[in-house]
Design an enzyme around this catalytic site. Sequence first.
Site, PDB file in Angstrom:
ATOM      1  N   HIS B  55      14.644   7.433  -0.776  1.00 43.11           N
ATOM      2  CA  HIS B  55      14.362   6.088  -0.615  1.00 43.11           C
ATOM      3  C   HIS B  55      15.361   5.118  -1.219  1.00 43.11           C
ATOM      4  O   HIS B  55      15.516   4.115  -0.783  1.00 43.11           O
ATOM      5  CB  HIS B  55      12.859   5.992  -1.340  1.00 43.11           C
ATOM      6  CG  HIS B  55      12.212   4.670  -1.366  1.00 43.11           C
ATOM      7  ND1 HIS B  55      11.457   4.130  -0.353  1.00 43.11           N
ATOM      8  CD2 HIS B  55      12.436   3.484  -2.184  1.00 43.11           C
ATOM      9  CE1 HIS B  55      11.175   2.949  -0.450  1.00 43.11           C
ATOM     10  NE2 HIS B  55      11.812   2.537  -1.696  1.00 43.11           N
ATOM     11  N   HIS B 104       6.366  -0.209   2.887  1.00 40.52           N
ATOM     12  CA  HIS B 104       5.503   0.343   1.872  1.00 40.52           C
ATOM     13  C   HIS B 104       4.603   1.185   2.279  1.00 40.52           C
ATOM     14  O   HIS B 104       3.520   1.141   2.069  1.00 40.52           O
ATOM     15  CB  HIS B 104       4.843  -0.908   0.828  1.00 40.52           C
ATOM     16  CG  HIS B 104       5.266  -0.825  -0.594  1.00 40.52           C
ATOM     17  ND1 HIS B 104       4.219  -0.916  -1.492  1.00 40.52           N
ATOM     18  CD2 HIS B 104       6.302  -0.077  -1.305  1.00 40.52           C
ATOM     19  CE1 HIS B 104       4.721  -0.774  -2.650  1.00 40.52           C
ATOM     20  NE2 HIS B 104       5.968  -0.161  -2.453  1.00 40.52           N
TER      21      HIS B 104
END
Lengths: 81, 756
Positions: B55, B104
């Site tokens: 990420h 998200h």
Amino acid sequence: MARVVVNVALKPEILDPQGRAVQGAFGRLGLTGVTDVRQGKQFVLTVDGEVTPAKLEEIKHIAETLLSNPVIEDFTVEVQA
Amino acid sequence: MSVDNVASAKANSDVEQPFAALGLKLDEYERIKEILGRRPTSSELAMYSVMWSEHCSYKSSKVHLRQFGDKVPANDSMLVGIGENAGVVDIGDGWAVTFKVESHNHPSYVEPYQGAATGIGGIVRDIISMGARPVAVMDPLRFGAPEHPDTRRVVNGIVAGIGGYGNCLGLPNIGGEIVFDPSYQGNPLVNALCVGTMKHEDIHLAKASGVGNSVILYGARTGGDGIGGVSVLASETFDADGPAKRPSVQVGDPFMEKLLIECTLEVLHAGLVEGIQDLGGAGISCATSELASNGEGGMHVWLDRVLLRDSTLSPEEILMSESQERMCAVVEPSKVDAFLDVCKKWDIEAVVIGEVNASGRLTVDWHGEQIVDVPPRSVAHDGPVYERPYARPDWMDARQADAPTAERLARPNSAEAVRETLLRMVAAPNLAAKTWVTSQYDRYVRGNTVLAQPEDSGMIRVDEVTGRGIAVSTDCNARFAALDPYRGAQLAFAESYRNVATTGARPLAVTNCLNFGSPEDPSVMWQFEQAVTGLADACLDMGTPVTGGNVSFYNQTGDVAIHPTPVIGVLGVIDDVNKRTGMEWKTAGESIFVLGVTRDELAGSEWAHEIHGHLGGMPPVLDLAVEKNLAEVLLEASKTDLITAAHDVADGGLAQAFVEMAIRADRGATINLPEDQDSFVFLWSESASRAVVVAPHHHDQALVALCSRYGIAVTHVGSVDDTTELHFRGVYGGEVSATIDELRAASEAVLPKLFG
């Protein structure tokens, strides 16, 4: 008749914006020395007859699936005579 | 409490460390030891593990993303490019705009409300850390099958979370997408886009320069939220039976975020800040190492000064915490008091946690013991880079060969059957009115929203005097990308570009949110490589630079990845929002034209998906030169008042475009289907580079001349009338009518019935 009380509160590590807002109000109203406020909710269940262990398990199940969000909340179940 | 410090790391080299549980591979762990010349302390291990996660480090995608920088077109509007918190684009008159979209996804599946809410919070902080005032948000969303029992939980939570956070912040939500497909059942996608505006002189960058300057952490206190969320959650595949690991979820506080916005803009405008960085994934680890790495290279942090919500947190946890609503600023010592005064005014806690120095090291102390001593670049920028193997999967041939021909999938072939299909398609969850969702969002707060859902793009007035404004659209038909990721990404970009041009704004810049399965699967990596190459090639061709973006991998359940979903956002500028083109036709007698060519292209279409559950064939062909010319026609026609309305043709084809325009206008029209084309293909094909435009009758010739100048096919198909019916003539020799009330009722009933 018995009463079962389910207390639900955010897990300690989870931010509680409402609790913080209440704590802020304490300061403005002159109450000092309160370092933290955590807000939760309480469900009072009135149950017909005796609270058997089986009934209590059912209530615990409901507390986990409906009354609380287990990802961010903890709960306790308490039987009152 | 004893803490693992640098001295003991030097002395005891043989301690066994939980690198694997933190998501680090053995060779990555060995590399950390090589960089440090010793084993890392537990705090250093925590930092590296979060910063080297997929990420944060983009370790699998980096080698491919370079194309966005290498193939950057000549475009002098780009003020700040890839690599900063968000790209910045010049829109004229001294105004600059910054926009970015982030995913998200994983948190929103575990805890839909807070996951989606904190997604908004994170992207908003990216925008304010560039010095811009956030002016609008958008949310491209993907959910599982509408009728699946879990979809209801996810949809309700996510929509409420976006609305709850965004509405409290006072930001209009001006568009986005909502798409349902079984491929997202265990991996919903929550992408959040934010746009901010500023004057050129207000642009700020994330770097810690100036030896002796103070590093200030301000905003919410640090708690145990989302510890390891980045390394564990966002970089690992969920098991088939759902999320096994449940790290504490971050809970957002939009009212704190609002204060943080105002406080940050005030300190920036007052000139009190040298460098600034938001805290998102990887929290303090990320902010301190990136600031130091971008600046002169040294920083010392007193970690015990960090204000805590929970005093029992260990230094490792403080370094990794993802508590929301925090920012980090680098401030000259003489301005620290003024900075703290502004924070106080906004009721925000702030504390000096560190100092910039020339040591070239990032050092962290915990109650007098040194617990971190690392080269900041090695944490922030020189993470591992993987050339992951990629290969076109064998099953692609079979998938592409399975074209939705008339023999393969039954098509309506009578007026009656067309009417039935029309009513079914209008009520398809992917085409149905999204009002139930968007009415939960505040779309007009701040008073500058010019266009919002269901218009082709969201439009915001930037300059209240001149009327200068911006338009933003996000698009992706993931089914096209599943059929051909290269062309699918280009089609997503083309649609977004077209949506912006349709409203009368000139497309300027591109952002993206690339949602894919596991990069460790060569098939997925191939899809990713193809999509990135397709997008980069298209941007080069069209002259629109990529200003930034986000990659989300590991969107898969077990071995099954989501459809490759490269969501593309395009930002455009319009000189005067009063000249915008809306989608609804206005008065009886106006002529309706179709721009572009309709071919028999049903592969990956909404019709094939909704009616037949089919996915196969090759996606529509795309000629970028035609797309660009179509945009020029739309822009010039809008500027010279040749058209009164325009609407992009995409999902659901022309039939859906006509229906949406009629419902929006609450006014009927008659459409004459071309005699030389199959009625069904004309209505539901999803050929690219098409738009419906409406011209006042006396402008017909001028519009046709404009189209022929740009080589764009133009077909007069009908006219607006005074009825309350949409009327199709020449449908397999018959006629089809539907009242607008009937169409609207069918369209608007779908989402409330499913999720209300």
